[in-house]
Design an enzyme around this catalytic site. Structure first.
Site, PDB file in Angstrom:
ATOM      1  N   HIS A 114      43.754  22.792 104.593  1.00  0.00           N
ATOM      2  CA  HIS A 114      44.750  21.718 104.658  1.00  0.00           C
ATOM      3  C   HIS A 114      44.288  20.429 103.977  1.00  0.00           C
ATOM      4  O   HIS A 114      44.214  19.371 104.585  1.00  0.00           O
ATOM      5  CB  HIS A 114      45.143  21.442 106.105  1.00  0.00           C
ATOM      6  N   TYR A 159      50.358  30.080 115.413  1.00  0.00           N
ATOM      7  CA  TYR A 159      49.999  31.366 114.833  1.00  0.00           C
ATOM      8  C   TYR A 159      49.704  32.396 115.915  1.00  0.00           C
ATOM      9  O   TYR A 159      49.982  33.586 115.762  1.00  0.00           O
ATOM     10  CB  TYR A 159      48.783  31.212 113.921  1.00  0.00           C
ATOM     11  N   GLN A 191      40.763  26.854 101.185  1.00  0.00           N
ATOM     12  CA  GLN A 191      41.913  26.339 100.449  1.00  0.00           C
ATOM     13  C   GLN A 191      41.528  25.213  99.490  1.00  0.00           C
ATOM     14  O   GLN A 191      42.400  24.630  98.851  1.00  0.00           O
ATOM     15  CB  GLN A 191      42.969  25.839 101.434  1.00  0.00           C
TER      16      GLN A 191
END
Length: 410
Positions: free
Chosen positions: A186, A301, A122
């Protein structure tokens, strides 16, 4: 009857709310007439909202007919969007490129002079903001995952945009999040200036189970909202300046992964990713704790409960609004344009997973209506902004990313 979303490029829809920001005159009946736009069952079964309207607010619809135009395409995973005073757009591409795109779709070459990024996972070049004194100094600001010895972390730099827009000069890193961590998730990170010229930076807690507790640790920047001066120094009135062991840049704590921030009327609004459920809108106030990972809506999750399923605890702020299932929120803005006067004061939230812009109607700092815009585009919406004429602009997080203009049909 449930509201239907039609997959067409122009949609004329009936008025369900004539609405604006907190403190503005509202139409109470219209704000409570529609079924919620979300009809799927929540993942967090048995979890109750802390107050009415905290989730699944009544659906609202815009009276005007809307159309979208793809202004530019070919962007690679665009992440941040900021308007220059002349109406052109600064757009970041996550692999590490910053470009200028004109309002009629002319895309410039990558701007030279930016530092290297760690674009794994990310990470990469993230948000961009035009400095509050750009007219005098041409300073722009950007956040990125900075490669460091032992890993990486989110950093913020600023530099002078050359007159020809081809490069940034006198680049200075004004903030480095600590600690450095060898991960790929993150990072946050959204940027916004308040009216006093203070820079707010949102940060993630780096996702991994071992890092989650740092969202509650004032000795770490992870999972925090940061507030600094434009030169990187710390404002004297930051809430933890005088607390031993606390990092003085911290504004608030207990966040998971905040990728959107908007400031208007002296209020700081942030939006953060949940797990399976629990995307949050927060009214982000100085010194407050927003709970993660001790308090959360939704589930892991893997399907299990988060911290035994605790959704409220003394000392932890409740979100103003949450989504379960998630929409995967990206950037956010407060609408202040002339094209849609009924939207003034509304939050516009980019939705990645659910591929739309969420329009949230606020009344007394609570959400009283929700609408899904740009659903016919069918792409992951990463960031959203308002143009000088009040049209809404967005970028899509795709390999063939687009700059899109959403406007009223003439």
């Amino acid at each position: 009857m449930r509201l239907l979303v039609l997959a067409v490029s122009v949609s004329a829809v009936a008025l369900a709310a004539a609405c604006g920001g907190a403190g503005q005159e509202q139409n109470p009946a219209a704000a409570t007439t529609g079924d919620p736009v979300e009809s799927r069952p929540p993942n967090g079964t048995g979890q109750a909202a802390a107050f009415p309207g905290q989730t699944r607010a009544p659906g609202v619809r815009t009276e005007a007919a809307l159309t979208h135009t793809v202004v530019a395409s070919g962007l690679v995973e665009p992440w941040g969007l900021a308007r220059l005073p002349d109406g052109r757009w600064l757009v970041t591409e996550r692999p590490g490129r910053l470009r200028i795109v004109t309002a009629d779709g002319v895309m410039g070459e990558p701007i030279a002079g930016l530092p290297a990024v760690d674009a794994r996972g990310q990470g990469g070049l993230l948000d961009v903001a035009v400095g509050p004194t750009f007219g005098q100094d041409r300073l722009i600001y950007w956040s990125y995952s900075e490669p460091r010895e032992g890993g990486n972390a989110t950093s913020v730099a600023r530099g002078r945009l050359a007159e020809d827009g081809a490069r940034v000069e006198a680049v200075q890193v004004i903030f480095r999040a600590l600690p450095t961590y060898d991960g790929t998730m993150h990072y946050g990170s959204s940027l916004a200036f308040d009216d006093a010229g203070r820079l707010f930076i949102t940060l993630g807690e780096r996702s991994d189970r071992a890092m989650r507790p740092q969202a509650q640790d004032l000795g770490s920047h992870m999972g925090k909202t940061i507030r600094i001066n434009a030169d990187g120094s710390v404002p004297d009135d930051n809430p933890f300046v005088d607390r031993p062991g606390a990092l003085p840049e911290i504004w608030s704590l207990g966040h998971r992964n905040v990728q959107g921030i908007a400031i208007a009327g002296g209020k700081v609004w942030t939006v953060e990713h949940g797990t399976r459920g629990g995307d949050e809108i927060n009214l982000d106030r100085a010194g407050l704790n927003y709970g993660w990972p001790e308090v959360a809506y939704g589930i892991e999750y893997s399907g299990g409960r988060i911290n035994q399923g605790v959704t409220a605890r003394e000392g932890a702020e409740q979100p103003v609004y949450y989504w379960d299932p998630v929409i995967a929120p990206g950037g956010m803005t407060v609408y202040d344009g002339a094209m849609f006067p009924g939207w003034r004061g509304n939050l516009l939230v980019a939705a990645l997973k659910e591929k739309h812009i969420a329009r949230l109607v606020l009344e007394n700092d609570r959400v009283v209506g929700e609408e899904r815009l740009l659903t016919d585009l069918g792409e992951r919406v990463r960031d959203v902004a308002v143009g000088p004429d009040g049209a809404v602009w967005a970028i899509t997080d795709e390999q063939n990313g687009k700059l899109v203009r959403l406007a009223k049909v003439d």
